[in-house]
Write an enzyme that holds these catalytic residues in place. Structure first.
Site, PDB file in Angstrom:
ATOM      1  N   LYS A   1       0.880  -1.170   0.000  1.00 27.93           N
ATOM      2  CA  LYS A   1       0.000   0.000   0.000  1.00 27.93           C
ATOM      3  C   LYS A   1       0.920   1.223   0.000  1.00 27.93           C
ATOM      4  O   LYS A   1       1.154   1.876   1.026  1.00 27.93           O
ATOM      5  CB  LYS A   1      -0.932   0.000   1.213  1.00 27.93           C
ATOM      6  CG  LYS A   1      -2.084   1.001   1.098  1.00 27.93           C
ATOM      7  CD  LYS A   1      -3.097   0.771   2.207  1.00 27.93           C
ATOM      8  CE  LYS A   1      -4.214   1.798   2.160  1.00 27.93           C
ATOM      9  NZ  LYS A   1      -5.083   1.645   0.969  1.00 27.93           N
ATOM     10  N   ALA A   2       1.474   1.470  -1.170  1.00 29.19           N
ATOM     11  CA  ALA A   2       2.513   2.474  -1.336  1.00 29.19           C
ATOM     12  C   ALA A   2       1.942   3.753  -1.942  1.00 29.19           C
ATOM     13  O   ALA A   2       1.102   3.705  -2.848  1.00 29.19           O
ATOM     14  CB  ALA A   2       3.617   1.928  -2.243  1.00 29.19           C
TER      15      ALA A   2
END
Length: 289
Positions: free
Chosen positions: A158-159
Site C-alpha cells: 500500500k505504497a
C-alpha cells in the site's frame, strides 16, 4: 466549510510522541516528498474499536519492507500508538491514517539508505467516502490509465506512489460527474477502483478480480470470507470488460468505502439489489460486533 487538514485542533502521534496537530510537520527535503518512499494504512474505528487494526499494522510493516524500509516499530507498538491518538482526540468513531516514510537525512538522491524511517498516525471523523452514493449507487468512469504489472512495482504494497494514477483518474471521473473510476490492469482485465476493490453479482453468485496484481484489500478479504461463511459462491478470477453487461449487481469494498453499491460503470448499468444491500448490512453488523 471543512477545515483544511493542516489547520485543525487535536493531536497527531509522530515518531513516538503526541504533538499538536498544526505542528506535525516535516522538512521540505523529506525523501518521501521527492521520491514517493512512503506507505500508509487507512482504518476505521467503530464504537471505540479499530476494525482489524492489528492486520493493518502488520500490512503497514510489510508494505514498508517491500519498499526496502525497515519499520522502527512493531505491530503491537503501532496498535498502542493508534489507541493513544484516538484517546488523545476523544474519538470512538473515526478514520485512522497511519503513514510511514523515509525522512530527511544525509542523503538526498534516489538512494537514501542512511535516512531515518519515520511514522505518524492521525485520526479524524469521516463519514461515507462516496456520500449519497453509499446508498443510491455510485457512478464510475473507466480510467484511461492501467494498473501496472507486478514486474514493474511491488503491487502488494500500500505504497503512496501507486496512488498517483488514482488521483488523476478520480479527478477525471469527478469532472464527468462520477464518484470514482474503474481501472483495468495492463492486460486489459478488470482490476479495481481508485481506492476500493470491486465485486459483481450474477444469478446469486459473486465474481471479483483475482487479487494477485493489485492490493488485496483487508475489507475485500473480510467480505469474501463473510460471503462464503453465509454459503454464497465467490469466484476470484480474471474478468473481461465485456462481461460487465451480464452482471446484475456491483459493489465496491474498502476501509473508507466500506460496502458501496455501484449503479453505473461507463455504459454498463447495475441494480442496487437485495444481495448488495444484505452484504452492506452484514458488514455493518460485523464491524460493530
Amino acid at each position: 466549510m471543512t477545515a483544511a487538514y493542516d489547520d485543525r485542533d487535536g493531536k497527531i502521534w509522530m515518531d513516538g510522541e503526541l504533538v499538536d496537530w498544526r505542528q506535525a510537520n516535516v522538512h521540505i527535503l523529506t525523501h518521501a516528498l521527492h521520491y514517493a518512499s512512503s506507505v500508509f494504512e487507512g482504518e476505521r474505528c467503530y464504537d471505540g474499536k479499530i476494525f482489524k487494526g492489528h492486520e493493518h499494522s502488520l500490512r503497514l510493516i510489510e508494505s514498508a519492507r517491500l519498499l526496502d524500509m525497515e519499520s522502527p516499530y512493531t505491530a503491537d507498538e503501532i496498535d498502542a500508538a493508534k489507541e493513544a491518538v484516538l484517546k488523545a482526540n476523544g474519538l470512538t468513531n473515526a478514520y485512522v491514517r497511519a503513514v510511514m516514510w523515509r525522512g530527511s537525512g544525509p542523503d538526498m538522491g534516489v538512494s537514501a539508505a542512511r535516512n531515518p524511517i519515520r511514522m505518524a498516525i492521525a485520526v479524524w471523523e469521516w463519514g461515507s467516502y462516496y456520500g449519497d452514493a453509499k446508498w443510491q449507487g455510485a457512478k464510475l468512469d473507466v480510467a484511461k490509465w492501467k494498473r501496472p504489472s507486478p514486474e514493474t512495482i511491488p503491487t502488494a504494497a500500500k505504497a503512496a506512489g501507486l496512488y498517483m494514477i488514482c488521483t488523476m483518474s478520480k479527478h477525471a471521473a469527478e469532472a464527468k460527474g462520477c464518484s470514482d473510476a474503474l481501472f483495468m490492469d495492463w492486460e486489459g482485465y478488470v482490476a479495481e477502483a481508485t481506492g476500493a476493490n470491486i465485486f459483481f453479482i450474477r444469478d446469486g453468485e459473486v465474481h471479483t478480480p483475482q487479487a494477485d496484481r493489485f492490493l488485496n484489500g483487508i475489507t475485500r478479504q473480510t467480505i469474501i470470507q463473510m460471503l462464503r461463511d453465509n454459503g454464497t459462491t465467490v469466484h476470484e478470477r480474471r474478468i473481461r470488460p465485456e462481461e460487465l453487461e451480464d452482471f446484475q449487481e456491483c459493489f465496491l469494498t474498502g476501509t473508507a468505502a466500506e460496502v458501496t453499491p455501484v449503479g453505473q460503470i461507463g455504459d454498463w448499468h447495475f441494480q442496487v439489489g437485495q444481495t448488495t444491500r444484505k452484504v452492506a448490512e452484514d458488514y455493518e453488523r460485523l464491524v460493530r460486533a
